[in-house]
Design a protein around this motif. Sequence first.
Motif, PDB file in Angstrom:
ATOM      1  N   ALA A   1      -4.275  -0.220   6.718  1.00 31.08           N
ATOM      2  CA  ALA A   1      -4.495   0.030   5.269  1.00 31.08           C
ATOM      3  C   ALA A   1      -5.451   1.155   4.903  1.00 31.08           C
ATOM      4  CB  ALA A   1      -5.140  -1.352   4.685  1.00 31.08           C
ATOM      5  N   LEU A   2      -5.343   1.805   3.907  1.00 32.00           N
ATOM      6  CA  LEU A   2      -5.684   3.017   3.638  1.00 32.00           C
ATOM      7  C   LEU A   2      -6.291   3.076   2.184  1.00 32.00           C
ATOM      8  CD1 LEU A   2      -6.407   5.961   4.367  1.00 32.00           C
ATOM      9  CD2 LEU A   2      -4.322   6.671   3.249  1.00 32.00           C
ATOM     10  N   SER A   3      -7.761   3.436   1.924  1.00 32.04           N
ATOM     11  CA  SER A   3      -8.128   3.364   0.529  1.00 32.04           C
ATOM     12  C   SER A   3      -8.372   4.780  -0.027  1.00 32.04           C
ATOM     13  CB  SER A   3      -9.601   2.498   0.622  1.00 32.04           C
ATOM     14  OG  SER A   3      -9.486   1.001   0.957  1.00 32.04           O
ATOM     15  N   VAL A   4      -7.831   4.859  -1.089  1.00 26.96           N
ATOM     16  CA  VAL A   4      -7.992   6.203  -1.823  1.00 26.96           C
ATOM     17  C   VAL A   4      -8.829   5.938  -3.162  1.00 26.96           C
ATOM     18  CG1 VAL A   4      -7.032   8.311  -2.655  1.00 26.96           C
ATOM     19  CG2 VAL A   4      -6.271   7.365  -0.464  1.00 26.96           C
ATOM     20  N   GLY A   5     -10.110   6.191  -3.155  1.00 26.26           N
ATOM     21  CA  GLY A   5     -10.966   5.702  -4.437  1.00 26.26           C
ATOM     22  C   GLY A   5     -10.623   4.158  -4.672  1.00 26.26           C
ATOM     23  N   PRO A   6     -10.183   3.785  -5.744  1.00 22.73           N
ATOM     24  CA  PRO A   6     -10.045   2.401  -6.288  1.00 22.73           C
ATOM     25  C   PRO A   6      -8.857   2.002  -5.388  1.00 22.73           C
ATOM     26  CG  PRO A   6      -9.482   3.540  -8.190  1.00 22.73           C
ATOM     27  CD  PRO A   6      -9.987   4.839  -7.013  1.00 22.73           C
ATOM     28  N   LEU A   7      -7.802   2.842  -5.116  1.00 22.42           N
ATOM     29  CA  LEU A   7      -6.527   2.374  -4.778  1.00 22.42           C
ATOM     30  C   LEU A   7      -6.561   2.080  -3.131  1.00 22.42           C
ATOM     31  CD1 LEU A   7      -4.266   4.882  -6.308  1.00 22.42           C
ATOM     32  CD2 LEU A   7      -4.983   2.476  -7.378  1.00 22.42           C
ATOM     33  N   LEU A   8      -5.877   0.872  -3.031  1.00 25.63           N
ATOM     34  CA  LEU A   8      -5.769   0.452  -1.640  1.00 25.63           C
ATOM     35  C   LEU A   8      -3.959   0.348  -1.092  1.00 25.63           C
ATOM     36  CD1 LEU A   8      -6.520  -0.973   1.180  1.00 25.63           C
ATOM     37  CD2 LEU A   8      -5.951  -3.118  -0.123  1.00 25.63           C
ATOM     38  N   PHE A   9      -3.842   1.039  -0.151  1.00 27.93           N
ATOM     39  CA  PHE A   9      -2.578   1.477   0.239  1.00 27.93           C
ATOM     40  C   PHE A   9      -2.123   0.744   1.310  1.00 27.93           C
ATOM     41  CE2 PHE A   9      -3.292   5.102  -2.382  1.00 27.93           C
ATOM     42  CZ  PHE A   9      -2.158   5.334  -3.078  1.00 27.93           C
ATOM     43  N   THR A  10      -1.506  -0.340   1.589  1.00 29.83           N
ATOM     44  CA  THR A  10      -1.156  -1.029   2.707  1.00 29.83           C
ATOM     45  C   THR A  10      -0.080  -0.284   3.514  1.00 29.83           C
ATOM     46  OG1 THR A  10       0.541  -2.182   1.411  1.00 29.83           O
ATOM     47  CG2 THR A  10      -1.489  -3.373   1.480  1.00 29.83           C
ATOM     48  N   GLY A  11       0.066  -0.768   4.812  1.00 33.42           N
ATOM     49  CA  GLY A  11       0.950  -0.224   5.653  1.00 33.42           C
ATOM     50  C   GLY A  11       2.474  -0.392   5.108  1.00 33.42           C
ATOM     51  N   GLN A  12       2.672  -1.578   4.497  1.00 39.36           N
ATOM     52  CA  GLN A  12       3.970  -1.665   3.956  1.00 39.36           C
ATOM     53  C   GLN A  12       4.274  -0.723   2.814  1.00 39.36           C
ATOM     54  OE1 GLN A  12       6.148  -3.874   5.339  1.00 39.36           O
ATOM     55  NE2 GLN A  12       7.775  -3.237   4.094  1.00 39.36           N
ATOM     56  N   SER A  13       3.575  -0.648   1.927  1.00 42.48           N
ATOM     57  CA  SER A  13       3.626   0.678   0.855  1.00 42.48           C
ATOM     58  C   SER A  13       3.748   1.883   1.471  1.00 42.48           C
ATOM     59  CB  SER A  13       2.543   0.380  -0.194  1.00 42.48           C
ATOM     60  OG  SER A  13       1.321   0.811   0.376  1.00 42.48           O
ATOM     61  N   LEU A  14       2.909   2.321   2.260  1.00 38.83           N
ATOM     62  CA  LEU A  14       3.122   3.541   2.992  1.00 38.83           C
ATOM     63  C   LEU A  14       4.370   3.719   3.705  1.00 38.83           C
ATOM     64  CD1 LEU A  14      -0.428   3.873   4.694  1.00 38.83           C
ATOM     65  CD2 LEU A  14       0.557   5.155   2.666  1.00 38.83           C
ATOM     66  N   ALA A  15       4.977   2.398   4.305  1.00 42.77           N
ATOM     67  CA  ALA A  15       6.118   2.849   4.967  1.00 42.77           C
ATOM     68  C   ALA A  15       7.274   2.747   3.821  1.00 42.77           C
ATOM     69  CB  ALA A  15       6.520   1.154   5.749  1.00 42.77           C
ATOM     70  N   VAL A  16       7.003   2.161   2.677  1.00 35.83           N
ATOM     71  CA  VAL A  16       8.137   2.430   1.778  1.00 35.83           C
ATOM     72  C   VAL A  16       8.015   3.658   1.206  1.00 35.83           C
ATOM     73  CG1 VAL A  16       8.645   1.841  -0.786  1.00 35.83           C
ATOM     74  CG2 VAL A  16       7.952  -0.045   0.801  1.00 35.83           C
ATOM     75  N   TYR A  17       7.146   4.612   0.873  1.00 34.50           N
ATOM     76  CA  TYR A  17       7.230   5.953   0.958  1.00 34.50           C
ATOM     77  C   TYR A  17       7.694   6.757   1.857  1.00 34.50           C
ATOM     78  CZ  TYR A  17       3.615   4.201  -2.525  1.00 34.50           C
ATOM     79  OH  TYR A  17       2.790   3.236  -3.450  1.00 34.50           O
ATOM     80  N   GLY A  18       7.363   6.573   2.972  1.00 34.67           N
ATOM     81  CA  GLY A  18       7.585   7.312   4.196  1.00 34.67           C
ATOM     82  C   GLY A  18       9.050   7.228   4.429  1.00 34.67           C
ATOM     83  N   ILE A  19       9.624   6.059   4.442  1.00 33.17           N
ATOM     84  CA  ILE A  19      11.252   5.712   4.822  1.00 33.17           C
ATOM     85  C   ILE A  19      11.876   6.284   3.611  1.00 33.17           C
ATOM     86  CG2 ILE A  19      12.879   3.994   5.334  1.00 33.17           C
ATOM     87  CD1 ILE A  19      10.644   2.339   6.829  1.00 33.17           C
ATOM     88  N   THR A  20      11.426   5.985   2.307  1.00 36.23           N
ATOM     89  CA  THR A  20      12.393   6.586   1.280  1.00 36.23           C
ATOM     90  C   THR A  20      12.429   8.124   1.360  1.00 36.23           C
ATOM     91  OG1 THR A  20      11.762   4.903  -0.185  1.00 36.23           O
ATOM     92  CG2 THR A  20      12.480   6.751  -1.037  1.00 36.23           C
ATOM     93  N   LEU A  21      11.320   8.610   1.724  1.00 36.07           N
ATOM     94  CA  LEU A  21      11.449  10.414   1.791  1.00 36.07           C
ATOM     95  C   LEU A  21      12.049  10.778   3.026  1.00 36.07           C
ATOM     96  CD1 LEU A  21       7.590  11.280   0.651  1.00 36.07           C
ATOM     97  CD2 LEU A  21       9.761  11.522  -0.674  1.00 36.07           C
ATOM     98  N   ALA A  22      12.106  10.128   4.094  1.00 39.23           N
ATOM     99  CA  ALA A  22      12.918  10.459   5.170  1.00 39.23           C
ATOM    100  C   ALA A  22      14.317  10.228   5.176  1.00 39.23           C
ATOM    101  CB  ALA A  22      12.203   9.334   6.441  1.00 39.23           C
ATOM    102  N   LEU A  23      14.588   9.009   4.491  1.00 35.80           N
ATOM    103  CA  LEU A  23      16.037   8.670   4.313  1.00 35.80           C
ATOM    104  C   LEU A  23      16.640   9.703   3.124  1.00 35.80           C
ATOM    105  CD1 LEU A  23      16.602   4.882   3.636  1.00 35.80           C
ATOM    106  CD2 LEU A  23      17.579   6.344   5.467  1.00 35.80           C
TER     107      LEU A  23
END
Length: 346
Positions: A186-208
């Motif tokens: 999990a990663l917090s950026v200001g008020p936003l919390l980025f879970t490992g799953q959401s980061l995986a969504v971004y990373g895998i989408t860009l990689a694909l």
Amino acid sequence: MNTTILLFLVQDGITNGAIYALLGLALVLVFAVTRVILIPQGEFITFGALTYATLSAGGVPGTAQLALMMGLVAFGFELFSARKSLHVAKVMRAALIYIAFPAIVLALATWLPAHKPGVAVNIALSLLIVAAIGLFLYRIAFQPLAHTSVLVLLIASVGCHLALQGFGLVFFGAEGLRGPPLSDVALSVGPLLFTGQSLAVYGITLALMAALWLFFGYTRYGKALRATAVNRLGARLVGIRTSLSGQIAFLLASVIGAISGILIVPITTLYYDTGFLIGLKGFVAAIIGGLVSYPLTAIAAIVVGIVESFSSFYASNYKEVIVFTLILPVLVLRSLATPAVEEEKD
């Protein structure tokens, strides 16, 4: 609405939009190469997600058995179409693809769950199962109709959707399933919390997206698909096997659909028919992209995700109506701006 809520809604919209972008790209790819509006794309999502969830729970997914059954049928189709020029090498190759491959996958799906493999193994096995289903689906349902009209292909696509949805109900039942997350980070950026799953969504989408760009731009098969998309008859005249191009397109679309389902199933509970609605939102993005433009489809998918997120906040009962209404002005504008053309004859 304050700034924090606004940021949360935008974050949620981008996460959903990334999934829709993958689906939209798959739909554009299949339509450009085969002229098939791939309605069963939603079933690829469902099968990928629920197969992964079943494997993670220690069960044997029925989709592995379906892949073997479809492989046997596809093998019969292959023998029948080549009955006048059968060769041992050709039969052996078809047997390896349509029988040996799904049989090995079924054996792995039966043996591995008892040994509790990791997330990566379950994902890889789920992708193999759905990839086999997508490949065999094209051979059985669409390759024999490759030279027919778009309307006939659409009717066949609807029939495949209904059949696969029925199989989904048989294999997974009416109860929903959820899978384990790909990462607990999990990663917090200001008020936003980025879970490992959401980061995986971004990373895998860009990689694909990057992988598809490299595939179409720098590989022989990718260039063959591009040539088939531009002109099927011309591609055949220069020696490109359009049937092979269709198989590759369906293979890529099924893998992309399965990956999308695997990315979604840890976030929300999926049922046997959930993928259809998710796939339709990818279809909205593909329509906005004109079923030809990959960058415009990706941008449209992000817009669809953000519109859906804000619609859920302001008018949750009408969010689906609002999302699907997005295609109406696009269709009207395109119908006014595009002159009527005859369908390409094969």
